[in-house]
Scaffold this motif. Structure first.
Motif, PDB file in Angstrom:
ATOM      1  N   SER A  51       2.047   3.350   2.135  1.00 50.69           N
ATOM      2  CA  SER A  51       3.137   3.590   3.081  1.00 50.69           C
ATOM      3  C   SER A  51       4.320   2.670   2.824  1.00 50.69           C
ATOM      4  CB  SER A  51       2.625   3.433   4.507  1.00 50.69           C
ATOM      5  OG  SER A  51       1.740   2.337   4.591  1.00 50.69           O
TER       6      SER A  51
ATOM      7  N   ASN B 191       0.855  -1.183   0.000  1.00 54.20           N
ATOM      8  CA  ASN B 191       0.000   0.000   0.000  1.00 54.20           C
ATOM      9  C   ASN B 191       0.898   1.243   0.000  1.00 54.20           C
ATOM     10  OD1 ASN B 191       0.952   0.277   2.586  1.00 54.20           O
ATOM     11  ND2 ASN B 191      -0.978  -0.246   3.590  1.00 54.20           N
TER      12      ASN B 191
ATOM     13  N   SER C 224       8.018   3.411  -0.432  1.00 48.70           N
ATOM     14  CA  SER C 224       9.414   3.810  -0.324  1.00 48.70           C
ATOM     15  C   SER C 224      10.331   2.623  -0.090  1.00 48.70           C
ATOM     16  CB  SER C 224       9.566   4.827   0.808  1.00 48.70           C
ATOM     17  OG  SER C 224       8.859   4.367   1.938  1.00 48.70           O
TER      18      SER C 224
ATOM     19  N   GLU D 149      -5.819   2.999   3.210  1.00 44.83           N
ATOM     20  CA  GLU D 149      -5.570   3.916   4.322  1.00 44.83           C
ATOM     21  C   GLU D 149      -5.774   5.348   3.896  1.00 44.83           C
ATOM     22  OE1 GLU D 149      -2.177   1.676   6.974  1.00 44.83           O
ATOM     23  OE2 GLU D 149      -1.564   2.810   5.217  1.00 44.83           O
TER      24      GLU D 149
ATOM     25  N   LYS E  15      -3.812   6.802   1.549  1.00 45.08           N
ATOM     26  CA  LYS E  15      -2.593   7.376   0.974  1.00 45.08           C
ATOM     27  C   LYS E  15      -2.627   7.267  -0.553  1.00 45.08           C
ATOM     28  CE  LYS E  15       1.402   7.534   2.479  1.00 45.08           C
ATOM     29  NZ  LYS E  15       2.778   7.375   2.933  1.00 45.08           N
TER      30      LYS E  15
ATOM     31  N   LYS F  14      -1.453  -5.520   5.849  1.00 41.66           N
ATOM     32  CA  LYS F  14      -0.617  -5.257   7.023  1.00 41.66           C
ATOM     33  C   LYS F  14      -0.204  -6.564   7.667  1.00 41.66           C
ATOM     34  CE  LYS F  14      -3.139  -2.225   9.273  1.00 41.66           C
ATOM     35  NZ  LYS F  14      -3.725  -1.005   9.808  1.00 41.66           N
TER      36      LYS F  14
END
Lengths: 603, 122
Positions: free
Chosen positions: B15, B13, B18, B47, B49, B105
């Motif tokens: 986050s 996802n 990167s 989420e 983002k 997650k």
């Protein structure tokens, strides 16, 4: 080792001085005849030098006498006593807490040679003179100071003393509500009003009148107070719910349990000389006094009992409006609350409380005076007189919150209220196929029911159909008479036709294990996607199509609700699993459940 | 390109972008804005983002709803997409993006139980 008696203790107590935990010997115990209410025991205590006859046992210690612990000559440690002065100046020592240090046998007889202590009455009378005049209560009898306790201390009703309204803080000592009793008239209590009723009027053959009542609480307990007629005018506007007051001079009498659910043997009636003064210092007074019952315990309580309960609101339904038998519309809302016992119960709120309730933050909900009902097993309902508190400021609430955040939220709890919610999985017993063998399911006396997610591996085509009696409610297999007629033994009739019924033997599997199960008509048709008639027809006409139906059912996944039981047939015992219901998998619900299980394992 | 399709493409996802720079990934999100040229669009994950997706060829169809994008994460955190799937809302069960995020997650918190890498190379 001889435990010495506290010398001089009796003299000190008679002089009104406080003695720290004196050790005294019980010389005699006598039950005072009491018209109504619990029995009252009068004690004669000795410190080896003097004896004190005017000792009363607080009713909460009555069990000591009931259990035959208070035998004359036993040695006791008086942990907490209250020294009271009666209207006539006599002193009464009420024993609130006491330990038995030595039994009568161990003490081995009367210690010392105690003589009755003669209180000097004159200084007391002199004090009485400048405070007030008082009316001699007719029930007062002269105190006979012989050993052997021939006197009775009669209950003194609060004699109407024309006392000046001295500020309570200066002269009177505040006593706990739990120690209130009809035998002492000079007392002041400091308590908070928890519940105030509205003014009710009545009119009967004796006349008419009005009353209102309120309940008060302090650290030791609670008590109900009623005011009639003139006192209603005097006190109704003064008394406010939630505020703390000093109260003194009211009549104590045994509680009429019909009108109150409070745990106090007595209740109070205000009279013309009662005094209620607001108090500012109220930090130590609890806001409410509740005797919370753990939810798991509710099963053991009787229905219609009035209960205090506290728990975290796990979920709340939307508010709904229903019409009562009297054609009144009222709002209601059902909540599910859980506590540290891990059990859940449904609580129903009504009216404005239901409308205003917000369960989205999973708050702590405490209810005082809810009614326990046997609806759906066990459930609770808020009454008009109940107090519902959301996130109350009490230690139990904080403990609950901490417990819930740490572990409570993950518990797969068992609800005491069996709600009929087919799809929401509130009470579903989820298992995997390997659990059947691992947990020896079905081995008990009663059959067990469980649900699982499983995939069909194979369905037996042979003997999947049978010819059944065509009568509406009869499913018995019919015997082919070979003459075009079919006989049903149960109905004792012959028919020219029959109906096809399915009886499938299927093999289900999940990641852990596989299991042969039996599916009857309804569940079989659900699995195969066709009716028994169609299948019966196809079997005779188009075998390829018949085979294909069975092929298509393979490797389909469903939610199976099953019944498992160990069955014995001709000396052979086997665990048999029958499918009661087949449902399509609700993937979102399944995912959520799996995620919950993972979170629980991760902790 | 062939190598990208062979390698494992972990689902991520916003986050996690990167941490996967230079690697092939699979990103599922809801289409936010489509650039007028049709060569790039933004998606938001469960989420909330956002991430940007770049295409080799401009879009030929109207893109909306939830899409599954397979591509490589550039150094700027942009997904250079090789292929995408539209998870149609009018067919089957509606896709629960928040629930998908929860599952993501878990997969990333417990890689020892979800050995996708091993499966891809084996």
């Amino acid at each position: 080792m001889n435990v010495p008696l506290t010398k001089g203790a009796v003299e000190a107590l008679c002089k009104g001085l406080d003695v720290d935990k004196p050790v005294l010997q019980l010389l005699n115990i006598r039950q005072i005849s009491n018209a109504s209410g619990p029995p009252r025991f009068r004690l004669m205590m000795s410190d080896g030098q003097h004896s004190l006859t005017s000792c009363l046992l607080a009713t909460q210690l009555n069990y000591l006498s009931d259990e035959n612990l208070l035998v004359p000559n036993c040695v006791c440690l008086l942990k907490k006593t209250i020294n009271n002065t009666l209207a006539d100046g006599r002193r009464v020592v009420v024993v609130m807490e006491m330990d038995i240090l030595k039994s009568a046998e161990e003490a081995g007889g009367k210690i010392g040679n105690p003589t009755p202590y003669n209180t000097d009455v004159s200084p007391v009378l002199a004090r009485m003179g400048d405070r007030a005049t008082y009316v001699n209560s007719p029930s007062l009898k002269p105190v006979n100071r012989h050993k052997g306790l021939t006197v009775k201390v009669s209950p003194m009703k609060a004699s109407p003393m024309k006392a000046n309204s001295a500020s309570p803080g200066s002269s009177a000592k505040v006593i706990p509500i739990a120690s209130l009793n009809p035998y002492q008239s000079k007392w002041t209590i400091r308590a908070r009003v928890t519940n105030k009723s509205s003014i009710r009027t009545w009119s009967n053959s004796k006349g008419e009148g009005k009353l209102f009542s309120f309940e008060i609480v302090d650290e030791s307990g609670e008590i109900r107070i009623t005011a009639f007629n003139k006192e209603v005018d005097k006190f109704f506007s003064l008394v406010e719910q939630g505020k703390v007051y000093y109260i003194s001079k009211a009549t104590l009498k045994p509680a009429n349990k019909q009108y109150t659910t409070l745990k106090n043997d007595y209740e109070m009636t205000l009279h013309a000389h009662s005094s209620i003064v607001p108090c500012d210092d109220n930090q130590s007074i609890p806001t409410v006094h509740c005797d919370f019952v753990p939810i798991a315990e509710l099963e053991n309580r009787d229905k219609d009992a009035i209960i205090d309960v506290i728990g975290i609101c796990k979920s709340a339904e939307d508010v709904s409006r229903i019409t009562t038998k009297n054609s009144r519309e009222v709002s209601k809302r059902a909540l599910s609350i859980i506590d540290q016992t891990g059990k859940v119960v449904t609580v129903t709120l009504w009216g404005e409380e239901a409308e205003n309730f917000d369960g989205s933050t999973q708050p702590v909900v405490a209810i005082k005076g809810a009614r326990l009902s046997d609806f759906g097993g066990r459930s609770l309902s808020a009454l008009f007189s109940s107090t519902v508190m959301v996130n109350p400021d009490i230690p139990q609430a904080f403990r609950l919150r901490a417990w819930y955040d740490r572990e409570g939220f993950a518990i797969n709890s068992q609800s005491l209220t069996e709600t009929r919610s087919a799809g929401t999985g509130l009470n579903v017993n989820w298992k995997t196929l390997s659990d059947i063998k691992n947990e020896d399911m079905g081995h008990g006396e009663k059959a067990q029911y469980f649900s699982c997610v499983a995939t069909v591996l194979f369905i037996r085509k042979e003997n999947c159909l049978y010819q059944a009696c065509p009568s509406a409610d009869c499913n018995k297999k019919v015997i082919d008479q070979q003459n075009g007629l079919y006989r049903c033994e149960k109905c004792n009739r012959e028919f020219p036709n029959f109906k096809y019924r399915l009886l499938l033997s299927a093999n289900l599997a999940d990641f852990g294990d596989n299991q042969w199960v039996t599916c009857f008509q309804e569940t079989a048709e659900a699995l195969l996607g066709h009716s028994a008639e169609t299948l019966g027809h196809l079997r005779d006409t188009d075998e390829a199509a018949f085979d294909e139906i069975f092929q298509k059912a393979n490797f389909t996944t469903h939610i199976f609700k099953n019944r498992v039981k160990l069955e014995t047939y001709n000396d052979e015992s086997r665990v048999k699993v029958t499918v009661m219901e087949v449902q399509p998998v609700d993937h979102r619900e399944y995912s959520r459940r799996l995620l919950q299980n993972i979170y629980k394992l991760a902790r | 390109m062939a190598s990208l399709l062979d390698a494992s493409k972990p689902r991520i996802n916003g986050s996690m972008l990167s941490q996967h720079i230079g690697r092939g990934v699979c990103f599922v999100g809801r289409v936010e804005k489509v650039h007028p040229t049709g060569k790039t669009f933004s998606v938001s994950d469960g989420e909330g983002k956002s991430a940007t997706v770049e295409l080799n060829e401009p879009l030929e169809e109207e893109l909306s709803g939830i899409v599954e994008v397979i591509g490589m994460v550039s150094s700027k955190g942009v997904i250079t997409s090789t292929t995408y799937n539209i998870l149609r809302e009018d067919k089957g069960i509606p896709f629960d993006l928040e629930l998908y995020n929860e599952a993501l997650k878990v997969i990333h918190d417990f890689p020892q139980y979800y050995p996708f890498e091993v499966a891809a190379s084996g």
